[in-house]
Design a protein around this motif. Structure first.
Motif, PDB file in Angstrom:
ATOM      1  N   TYR A   1     -32.673  80.323 -59.431  1.00  0.00           N
ATOM      2  CA  TYR A   1     -32.702  81.454 -58.751  1.00  0.00           C
ATOM      3  C   TYR A   1     -33.187  82.808 -59.501  1.00  0.00           C
ATOM      4  CZ  TYR A   1     -30.694  84.884 -55.613  1.00  0.00           C
ATOM      5  OH  TYR A   1     -30.395  86.075 -54.804  1.00  0.00           O
TER       6      TYR A   1
ATOM      7  N   PHE B   1     -39.165  84.152 -53.623  1.00  0.00           N
ATOM      8  CA  PHE B   1     -38.460  83.965 -52.205  1.00  0.00           C
ATOM      9  C   PHE B   1     -39.484  84.470 -51.120  1.00  0.00           C
ATOM     10  CE2 PHE B   1     -34.439  83.304 -54.068  1.00  0.00           C
ATOM     11  CZ  PHE B   1     -33.877  82.436 -53.129  1.00  0.00           C
TER      12      PHE B   1
ATOM     13  N   HIS C   1     -38.815  85.209 -46.878  1.00  0.00           N
ATOM     14  CA  HIS C   1     -37.571  85.169 -45.819  1.00  0.00           C
ATOM     15  C   HIS C   1     -38.339  84.986 -44.446  1.00  0.00           C
ATOM     16  CE1 HIS C   1     -34.235  87.939 -43.749  1.00  0.00           C
ATOM     17  NE2 HIS C   1     -34.325  86.693 -43.740  1.00  0.00           N
TER      18      HIS C   1
ATOM     19  N   ALA D   1     -38.882  79.401 -53.090  1.00  0.00           N
ATOM     20  CA  ALA D   1     -37.725  79.330 -52.400  1.00  0.00           C
ATOM     21  C   ALA D   1     -37.959  80.119 -50.911  1.00  0.00           C
ATOM     22  CB  ALA D   1     -36.713  80.205 -53.111  1.00  0.00           C
TER      23      ALA D   1
ATOM     24  N   TYR E   1     -35.840  81.711 -47.568  1.00  0.00           N
ATOM     25  CA  TYR E   1     -34.528  82.181 -47.386  1.00  0.00           C
ATOM     26  C   TYR E   1     -34.730  82.322 -45.499  1.00  0.00           C
ATOM     27  CZ  TYR E   1     -30.371  85.130 -46.451  1.00  0.00           C
ATOM     28  OH  TYR E   1     -29.233  85.903 -46.015  1.00  0.00           O
TER      29      TYR E   1
ATOM     30  N   SER F   1     -33.508  83.024 -41.753  1.00  0.00           N
ATOM     31  CA  SER F   1     -32.608  83.624 -40.755  1.00  0.00           C
ATOM     32  C   SER F   1     -31.649  82.532 -40.269  1.00  0.00           C
ATOM     33  CB  SER F   1     -33.302  84.480 -39.861  1.00  0.00           C
ATOM     34  OG  SER F   1     -34.035  83.723 -38.912  1.00  0.00           O
TER      35      SER F   1
ATOM     36  N   HIS G   1     -36.581  75.584 -53.158  1.00  0.00           N
ATOM     37  CA  HIS G   1     -35.279  75.641 -52.757  1.00  0.00           C
ATOM     38  C   HIS G   1     -35.102  76.219 -51.289  1.00  0.00           C
ATOM     39  CE1 HIS G   1     -34.788  74.987 -56.943  1.00  0.00           C
ATOM     40  NE2 HIS G   1     -33.730  74.489 -56.795  1.00  0.00           N
ATOM     41  N   VAL G   2     -34.151  76.120 -50.632  1.00  0.00           N
ATOM     42  CA  VAL G   2     -33.934  76.374 -49.239  1.00  0.00           C
ATOM     43  C   VAL G   2     -32.484  77.279 -49.351  1.00  0.00           C
ATOM     44  CG1 VAL G   2     -33.696  76.085 -46.703  1.00  0.00           C
ATOM     45  CG2 VAL G   2     -35.457  74.967 -48.116  1.00  0.00           C
ATOM     46  N   ILE G   3     -32.280  78.434 -48.844  1.00  0.00           N
ATOM     47  CA  ILE G   3     -31.026  79.113 -48.533  1.00  0.00           C
ATOM     48  C   ILE G   3     -31.006  79.183 -47.003  1.00  0.00           C
ATOM     49  CG2 ILE G   3     -29.710  81.043 -48.740  1.00  0.00           C
ATOM     50  CD1 ILE G   3     -30.463  81.212 -51.869  1.00  0.00           C
TER      51      ILE G   3
ATOM     52  N   ASP H   1     -28.985  81.505 -44.028  1.00  0.00           N
ATOM     53  CA  ASP H   1     -28.200  82.816 -43.838  1.00  0.00           C
ATOM     54  C   ASP H   1     -26.987  82.161 -43.061  1.00  0.00           C
ATOM     55  OD1 ASP H   1     -27.233  85.173 -43.284  1.00  0.00           O
ATOM     56  OD2 ASP H   1     -29.065  86.067 -42.817  1.00  0.00           O
TER      57      ASP H   1
END
Length: 306
Positions: A125, A130, A132, A201, A203, A205, A247-249, A251
């Protein structure tokens, strides 16, 4: 007359642990005869503190150590040749260089984030680049451009070049949500392009089932929104992202849900007994009703987000 930049004149910068001493430094000329820091914890005006600042050769300094975690807000009170004035963030509450406000009611405060502890940050991280993605607006991966599972009482744009437009009611509420039809397959198709641009990476919604295009009004945390695709589509997307070293985050919003959710169920879209249906609902304790069922606490007063 008075100059303060929250990016450079507050040390340490960024979020701090509780009980950390924070130093504020401001520049000022002779027109300012006194200055004070006005600071308060979020929603607790009764705990507002006024801290006189010490005059320095170039302006004023003061220190403060917040003892509780949460959001704190601050601005400055000035005594000047023109009388008492306030100095705060620019209109909108953004950080950085501030401005003078003649009236106390108009001042925008700076925000200070205070935490109990800092969570360990993964190594990846700290070096991630990233991107978005607002999923509905990103890319429709269907070859013919059709929108998956269109929602009732919504509208779909005729062209991707169409400008977004909400249809609102007399009270400002959204009557018809709008969709371009971006989906998980569409993101997967663009992964090579993102990787070629150095993105490692993503991010996203919210992707959980919801009524709106932004999906912060979560309807069901255990279901992927049908407009975005299926669980299989999600697993395929993840596998492709991981194969490229990404990597995937996701929300996730857990301090409010949608009024049209299985947890609140204000318009009976779900079979579950939601909090708005009965105080005996298993979800009733999740919400704070002022007058059941029509008056309740919500995110910034937006009734669609209890």
């Amino acid at each position: 007359m008075f100059q303060f930049d929250s990016f450079t004149d507050r040390q340490p910068f960024g979020a701090v642990r509780k009980a950390t001493t924070i130093y504020f430094t401001a520049k000022a000329d002779g027109a300012v005869t006194q200055a004070s820091l006005i600071i308060m914890p979020d929603g607790r005006g009764d705990q507002t503190e006024t801290l006189p600042m010490t005059k320095s050769p170039n302006g004023y300094t003061v220190s403060f150590a917040p003892q509780t975690a949460g959001l704190w807000f601050y601005h400055f009170e000035l005594q000047t040749d023109e009388g008492r004035q306030r100095f705060g963030a620019v209109d909108g509450g953004f950080g950085g260089i501030g401005q003078v406000y003649p009236e106390n009611a108009d001042v925008n405060s700076y925000q200070l984030t205070v935490v109990n502890e800092f969570d360990p940050v993964p190594e990846w991280y700290q070096h991630a680049r990233f991107y978005h993605i607002f999923v509905d607006r990103f890319n429709n991966g269907n070859a013919d451009g059709h929108v998956n599972a269109p929602k009732a009482n919504s509208f779909i744009y005729g062209r991707q070049s169409d400008r977004p437009m909400y249809i609102r009611g007399t009270n400002g509420e959204v009557l018809r949500w709008d969709f371009y039809g971006g989906n998980l397959t569409g993101i997967q198709q663009k992964l090579p392009l993102l990787a070629a641009r150095g993105i490692n990476a993503l991010y996203l919604s919210p992707i959980f089932q919801a009524r709106s295009n932004h999906r912060y009004d979560t309807g069901d945390y255990y279901a992927i929104d049908e407009v975005l695709g299926t669980l299989h589509d999600f697993k395929q997307f993840l596998a492709a992202a991981h194969q490229l070293g990404m990597h995937v985050i996701l929300d996730g919003v857990f301090n409010h849900v949608g009024a049209d959710s299985r947890y609140f169920n204000a318009v009976n879209e779900y079979d579950d007994v939601g909090a708005a249906n009965s105080l005996d609902s298993p979800y009733a304790s999740w919400f704070s009703f002022k007058r059941f069922p029509e008056d309740y606490n919500s995110w910034w007063g937006v009734k669609d987000l209890p």
